[in-house]
Design a protein around this motif. Structure first.
Motif, PDB file in Angstrom:
ATOM      1  N   PHE A   1       1.013  -1.396  -0.233  1.00  0.00           N
ATOM      2  CA  PHE A   1      -0.011   0.304   0.329  1.00  0.00           C
ATOM      3  C   PHE A   1       0.558   1.379   0.352  1.00  0.00           C
ATOM      4  CE2 PHE A   1      -2.205  -2.743   2.634  1.00  0.00           C
ATOM      5  CZ  PHE A   1      -3.025  -3.378   1.685  1.00  0.00           C
ATOM      6  N   LEU A   2       1.978   1.265   0.138  1.00  0.00           N
ATOM      7  CA  LEU A   2       3.233   2.434   0.706  1.00  0.00           C
ATOM      8  C   LEU A   2       3.082   3.299  -0.701  1.00  0.00           C
ATOM      9  CD1 LEU A   2       5.480   0.600   2.457  1.00  0.00           C
ATOM     10  CD2 LEU A   2       3.784   2.405   3.402  1.00  0.00           C
ATOM     11  N   SER A   3       2.739   2.678  -2.529  1.00  0.00           N
ATOM     12  CA  SER A   3       3.316   3.616  -3.514  1.00  0.00           C
ATOM     13  C   SER A   3       2.590   4.434  -2.672  1.00  0.00           C
ATOM     14  CB  SER A   3       4.029   3.508  -4.090  1.00  0.00           C
ATOM     15  OG  SER A   3       2.770   2.067  -4.817  1.00  0.00           O
ATOM     16  N   PHE A   4       1.412   3.494  -2.807  1.00  0.00           N
ATOM     17  CA  PHE A   4      -0.051   4.571  -2.950  1.00  0.00           C
ATOM     18  C   PHE A   4      -0.420   5.559  -1.773  1.00  0.00           C
ATOM     19  CE2 PHE A   4      -4.665   4.011  -2.479  1.00  0.00           C
ATOM     20  CZ  PHE A   4      -5.540   4.602  -3.494  1.00  0.00           C
ATOM     21  N   ALA A   5       0.067   5.394  -0.897  1.00  0.00           N
ATOM     22  CA  ALA A   5      -0.745   6.058   0.158  1.00  0.00           C
ATOM     23  C   ALA A   5       0.342   6.966   0.004  1.00  0.00           C
ATOM     24  CB  ALA A   5       0.186   5.222   1.947  1.00  0.00           C
ATOM     25  N   ASN A   6       1.646   7.336  -0.461  1.00  0.00           N
ATOM     26  CA  ASN A   6       2.262   8.417  -0.661  1.00  0.00           C
ATOM     27  C   ASN A   6       1.841   9.347  -1.678  1.00  0.00           C
ATOM     28  OD1 ASN A   6       4.146   9.041   1.571  1.00  0.00           O
ATOM     29  ND2 ASN A   6       5.479   6.764   0.628  1.00  0.00           N
ATOM     30  N   LYS A   7       0.470   8.859  -2.392  1.00  0.00           N
ATOM     31  CA  LYS A   7      -0.004  10.459  -3.033  1.00  0.00           C
ATOM     32  C   LYS A   7      -1.079  10.489  -2.777  1.00  0.00           C
ATOM     33  CE  LYS A   7       3.492   8.901  -7.413  1.00  0.00           C
ATOM     34  NZ  LYS A   7       3.758   8.568  -8.112  1.00  0.00           N
ATOM     35  N   VAL A   8      -1.254  11.698  -2.433  1.00  0.00           N
ATOM     36  CA  VAL A   8      -3.078  12.220  -1.785  1.00  0.00           C
ATOM     37  C   VAL A   8      -2.798  12.998  -3.477  1.00  0.00           C
ATOM     38  CG1 VAL A   8      -3.689  13.358  -0.136  1.00  0.00           C
ATOM     39  CG2 VAL A   8      -2.218  11.354   0.118  1.00  0.00           C
ATOM     40  N   GLN A   9      -4.153  12.947  -3.298  1.00  0.00           N
ATOM     41  CA  GLN A   9      -4.728  13.946  -4.234  1.00  0.00           C
ATOM     42  C   GLN A   9      -5.976  14.549  -3.616  1.00  0.00           C
ATOM     43  OE1 GLN A   9      -4.200  14.066  -8.137  1.00  0.00           O
ATOM     44  NE2 GLN A   9      -2.450  13.069  -7.605  1.00  0.00           N
ATOM     45  N   ALA A  10      -6.407  16.046  -4.375  1.00  0.00           N
ATOM     46  CA  ALA A  10      -7.478  16.644  -3.661  1.00  0.00           C
ATOM     47  C   ALA A  10      -8.911  16.217  -3.697  1.00  0.00           C
ATOM     48  CB  ALA A  10      -7.482  18.641  -4.448  1.00  0.00           C
ATOM     49  N   SER A  11      -9.182  14.943  -4.815  1.00  0.00           N
ATOM     50  CA  SER A  11     -10.207  15.101  -5.153  1.00  0.00           C
ATOM     51  C   SER A  11     -10.470  13.425  -3.809  1.00  0.00           C
ATOM     52  CB  SER A  11     -10.191  13.968  -6.539  1.00  0.00           C
ATOM     53  OG  SER A  11      -9.438  13.237  -6.738  1.00  0.00           O
ATOM     54  N   ASP A  12      -9.244  12.992  -3.690  1.00  0.00           N
ATOM     55  CA  ASP A  12      -9.385  12.251  -2.597  1.00  0.00           C
ATOM     56  C   ASP A  12     -10.667  12.563  -1.198  1.00  0.00           C
ATOM     57  OD1 ASP A  12      -7.813  10.175  -3.515  1.00  0.00           O
ATOM     58  OD2 ASP A  12      -5.703  10.672  -2.341  1.00  0.00           O
ATOM     59  N   SER A  13     -11.413  11.719  -0.807  1.00  0.00           N
ATOM     60  CA  SER A  13     -12.404  11.739   0.245  1.00  0.00           C
ATOM     61  C   SER A  13     -11.805  12.203   1.799  1.00  0.00           C
ATOM     62  CB  SER A  13     -13.357  11.127   0.488  1.00  0.00           C
ATOM     63  OG  SER A  13     -12.770   9.557   1.080  1.00  0.00           O
ATOM     64  N   ARG A  14     -11.444  12.958   2.423  1.00  0.00           N
ATOM     65  CA  ARG A  14     -11.217  12.506   4.140  1.00  0.00           C
ATOM     66  C   ARG A  14     -10.626  11.785   4.495  1.00  0.00           C
ATOM     67  NH1 ARG A  14     -12.412  16.456   9.377  1.00  0.00           N
ATOM     68  NH2 ARG A  14     -11.866  15.208  10.715  1.00  0.00           N
ATOM     69  N   ASN A  15     -11.732  10.798   3.957  1.00  0.00           N
ATOM     70  CA  ASN A  15     -11.465   9.385   5.116  1.00  0.00           C
ATOM     71  C   ASN A  15     -10.465   8.732   4.190  1.00  0.00           C
ATOM     72  OD1 ASN A  15     -12.755   6.876   6.877  1.00  0.00           O
ATOM     73  ND2 ASN A  15     -12.632   5.970   5.124  1.00  0.00           N
ATOM     74  N   ASP A  16     -10.357   8.773   2.777  1.00  0.00           N
ATOM     75  CA  ASP A  16      -8.894   8.450   2.146  1.00  0.00           C
ATOM     76  C   ASP A  16      -7.765   8.947   2.161  1.00  0.00           C
ATOM     77  OD1 ASP A  16     -10.871   7.134   0.146  1.00  0.00           O
ATOM     78  OD2 ASP A  16     -10.839   7.924  -0.653  1.00  0.00           O
ATOM     79  N   VAL A  17      -7.678  10.426   2.652  1.00  0.00           N
ATOM     80  CA  VAL A  17      -6.870  11.322   2.904  1.00  0.00           C
ATOM     81  C   VAL A  17      -6.251  10.460   4.009  1.00  0.00           C
ATOM     82  CG1 VAL A  17      -5.466  13.150   3.945  1.00  0.00           C
ATOM     83  CG2 VAL A  17      -7.140  12.943   1.364  1.00  0.00           C
ATOM     84  N   GLU A  18      -6.916  10.608   5.273  1.00  0.00           N
ATOM     85  CA  GLU A  18      -6.495  10.196   6.385  1.00  0.00           C
ATOM     86  C   GLU A  18      -6.172   8.292   6.383  1.00  0.00           C
ATOM     87  OE1 GLU A  18      -8.695  12.407   9.729  1.00  0.00           O
ATOM     88  OE2 GLU A  18      -9.840  10.583   9.067  1.00  0.00           O
ATOM     89  N   CYS A  19      -6.564   7.429   5.781  1.00  0.00           N
ATOM     90  CA  CYS A  19      -6.538   6.045   6.020  1.00  0.00           C
ATOM     91  C   CYS A  19      -4.585   6.333   5.086  1.00  0.00           C
ATOM     92  CB  CYS A  19      -7.486   5.572   5.315  1.00  0.00           C
ATOM     93  SG  CYS A  19      -8.705   4.761   5.743  1.00  0.00           S
ATOM     94  N   LYS A  20      -4.371   6.924   3.786  1.00  0.00           N
ATOM     95  CA  LYS A  20      -2.904   6.563   3.518  1.00  0.00           C
ATOM     96  C   LYS A  20      -2.345   7.645   4.274  1.00  0.00           C
ATOM     97  CE  LYS A  20      -4.682   7.678  -1.512  1.00  0.00           C
ATOM     98  NZ  LYS A  20      -4.691   8.268  -2.814  1.00  0.00           N
ATOM     99  N   ASN A  21      -2.204   8.491   5.344  1.00  0.00           N
ATOM    100  CA  ASN A  21      -1.825   9.077   6.145  1.00  0.00           C
ATOM    101  C   ASN A  21      -1.616   8.371   7.228  1.00  0.00           C
ATOM    102  OD1 ASN A  21      -1.933  11.230   5.211  1.00  0.00           O
ATOM    103  ND2 ASN A  21      -3.389  12.646   6.645  1.00  0.00           N
ATOM    104  N   MET A  22      -1.915   7.115   8.084  1.00  0.00           N
ATOM    105  CA  MET A  22      -2.176   6.541   8.955  1.00  0.00           C
ATOM    106  C   MET A  22      -0.716   5.510   8.320  1.00  0.00           C
ATOM    107  SD  MET A  22      -5.648   5.937  10.492  1.00  0.00           S
ATOM    108  CE  MET A  22      -5.974   4.735  11.365  1.00  0.00           C
ATOM    109  N   ILE A  23      -1.553   4.696   6.884  1.00  0.00           N
ATOM    110  CA  ILE A  23      -0.457   3.979   6.791  1.00  0.00           C
ATOM    111  C   ILE A  23       0.714   4.115   6.499  1.00  0.00           C
ATOM    112  CG2 ILE A  23       0.141   2.588   4.230  1.00  0.00           C
ATOM    113  CD1 ILE A  23      -2.580   2.425   3.825  1.00  0.00           C
ATOM    114  N   VAL A  24       0.835   5.578   5.768  1.00  0.00           N
ATOM    115  CA  VAL A  24       2.617   6.031   6.275  1.00  0.00           C
ATOM    116  C   VAL A  24       3.338   5.903   8.227  1.00  0.00           C
ATOM    117  CG1 VAL A  24       3.875   8.827   5.760  1.00  0.00           C
ATOM    118  CG2 VAL A  24       2.144   7.133   3.769  1.00  0.00           C
ATOM    119  N   VAL A  25       2.280   6.857   8.190  1.00  0.00           N
ATOM    120  CA  VAL A  25       2.876   6.811   9.990  1.00  0.00           C
ATOM    121  C   VAL A  25       3.247   5.652  10.381  1.00  0.00           C
ATOM    122  CG1 VAL A  25       1.975   7.557  12.279  1.00  0.00           C
ATOM    123  CG2 VAL A  25       2.068   9.044  10.348  1.00  0.00           C
TER     124      VAL A  25
END
Length: 525
Positions: free
Chosen positions: A440-464
């Motif tokens: 999931f890491l390469s996917f989580a390291n790219k965030v789009q403005a169109s991502d939902s808030r939940n998607d952004v938070e999940c990506k951030n949690m995976i990176v952390v």
């Protein structure tokens, strides 16, 4: 996307961000951006109070000694000295701001006792509602002096070369001469936490993606006593409750901290592990408050929560469980809040100033946010006249849209982190977590403005989660908030004073030794 420019963007509305905004508001255009409403933050939930050496028999050196002993000598010594020396002046500043500290009949500030402190030095407001009083006073101070964007999610930091030039939100790019991360902690990466639901590690993920250096991420502090009702946690029970005599018992009434010198007032990592081990054997753990005189007046917030849950703490011990509370590491800064990227500052829990070492001393977090907010404000005020706005050109790229991948949800991340990278860790568990996260890491390291808030938070949690896991793998010892079942002892020969840093470009690096405080100082102050 629409564009806007301000002098300073502050991301987060906890005590560190509010204090920075307050100190800058008379000098420049300041914008606070928060993904919640302004009053919601970990700071506003802080119960225990703030440490300051105020009594005649106390001294900043003793406060420093306790800080370094609790954090197991893994500190930036200059930052610790700055913290403890400034504490009394911070109390005075807050009084002038209108904070009504609890006082005795003679007008003196009442000083509480907490774990790992050798003196009574914890100031409170209305017993256990200190954080709310601090943030309320600061919100009132900034409310009509800064621009406030509530319920706004930052998706990326805007950068050009090695300089941060603003932020990207869901709807616009906002440019700034200086950007301040004050986003708080990472508690929601775990199942049980004292943190507000917004604490998904956003600041760490934003900084990492932008190329900043992060340090000491393996040191996650678990608060020993979160109130548990029917398997659900209902906020923390302040350490001050144990400071006033509450004891930890198992379901048979046996005191579980009996074998320790300071009993319930040992440092948080020790108390949390003892509770965790007791629970692992199938026993429930309770906090017995029945011996505390005038409980309802001393702890009105906790008393109200208990009442809402139909519990009388004067008759029934409270069921407790440890939970993620504070990360001692974060975005690496110097004593003045400057990160490795120009134009980017970090303050409060998101920052790694080195004041907490491997394990934060109780009631030093509000103090840290206020002291280093002063330093950040001084730096920004000094450099702003020489700083110009920098904008992205049309040919500058924002992150490309990543290929779609089914992401794990928050509960899955929390369950894995709690089981494999929690209070006790091992090589096998950490490797299992690393393998699970890797797809999931390469996917989580790219965030789009169109991502939902939940998607952004999940990506951030995976990176952390990935950063904490890798740092925990590298540190082959147990120290403070990092405990390895396969390396149960401190290894001062190989690890004393050595921190682990990470950047997106260079990966993880074990750094040379920091300046260490003499053990003689720790024992004699």
């Amino acid at each position: 996307m629409a564009n806007k420019a301000v002098d300073v963007i502050i991301i987060g509305s906890g005590i560190a961000g509010l204090m920075t905004a307050h100190l800058l508001a008379d000098h420049m255009n300041v914008m606070i951006i928060t993904k919640s409403s302004l009053p919601i933050s970990n700071s506003s939930c802080a119960q225990g109070g703030m440490a300051a050496a105020l009594s005649p028999d106390d001294h900043w050196g003793k406060h420093m000694s306790d800080t370094i002993k609790a954090g197991q000598n893994h500190h930036n010594v200059e930052s610790v000295e700055m913290l403890v020396k400034r504490a009394p002046a911070i109390v005075q500043f807050l009084e002038q701001l209108g904070v009504p500290f609890d006082k005795a009949e003679d007008g003196s500030i009442v000083l509480g006792m907490e774990g790992a402190h050798q003196k009574r030095r914890i100031v409170h407001v209305n017993g256990d509602q200190t954080g709310q009083a601090f943030t309320t006073a600061l919100i009132n101070a900034v409310l009509h002096r800064v621009e406030i964007r509530e319920h706004t999610m930052i998706t990326n930091l805007l950068s050009k070369k090695d300089r941060v030039i603003g932020v990207q939100t869901e709807t616009e790019c906002i440019y700034a001469k200086s950007t301040v991360l004050a986003t708080g902690g990472i508690g929601q990466v775990y199942e049980h936490t004292s943190n507000v639901v917004e604490s998904t590690g956003d600041g760490l993920a934003l900084a990492y993606r932008a190329g900043a250096t992060l340090s000491d991420l393996e040191f996650v502090q678990f608060h020993p006593t979160l109130l548990k009702v029917n398997s659900v946690t209902c906020g923390l029970i302040s350490e001050a409750v144990r400071g006033e005599g509450a004891t930890l018992i198992d379901e048979r009434g046996n005191r579980i901290m009996n074998d320790y010198q300071q009993k319930e007032l040992e440092s948080r990592d020790i108390v949390s592990r003892e509770i965790h081990r007791c629970i692992q054997t199938g026993k429930d753990v309770f906090l017995d408050c029945r011996g505390i005189h005038d409980f309802n007046r001393r702890f009105p917030g906790l008393s109200k929560r208990c009442q809402q849950q139909g519990i009388n703490p004067l008759e029934t011990p409270l069921s407790v469980v440890p939970g993620a509370h504070f990360i001692s590491g974060g975005v690496e800064t110097d004593c003045f809040g400057r990160t490795s990227l120009k134009g980017l500052y970090a303050v409060g829990e998101v920052a790694c100033t080195g004041v907490h070492g491997a394990n934060r001393l109780a009631s030093n977090s509000l103090l840290e946010g206020l002291v280093f907010a002063e330093e950040v404000a001084k730096q920004i005020t000094a450099i702003q006249p020489k700083t110009h706005f920098i904008y992205l050109e049309q040919d500058d790229e924002l992150p490309d849209a990543p290929i779609y991948l089914q992401m794990p949800n928050k509960k899955e991340i929390q369950a894995k982190m709690t089981r494999l990278v929690g209070i006790e860790r091992s090589l096998n568990g950490l490797m299992e977590m690393k393998r699970w996260l890797e797809p999931f890491l390469s996917f989580a390291n790219k965030v789009q403005a169109s991502d939902s808030r939940n998607d952004v938070e999940c990506k951030n949690m995976i990176v952390v989660a990935a950063l904490i896991t890798e740092a925990a793998l590298l540190r082959t010892e147990s120290r403070g908030g990092h405990y390895r079942l396969d390396y149960r002892k401190r290894d001062d020969q190989n690890w004393l004073g050595r921190s682990i840093s990470i950047t997106k470009e260079h990966g993880f690096v074990v750094n040379e030794r920091r300046k260490i405080v003499s053990p003689l100082f720790i024992e004699t102050m």
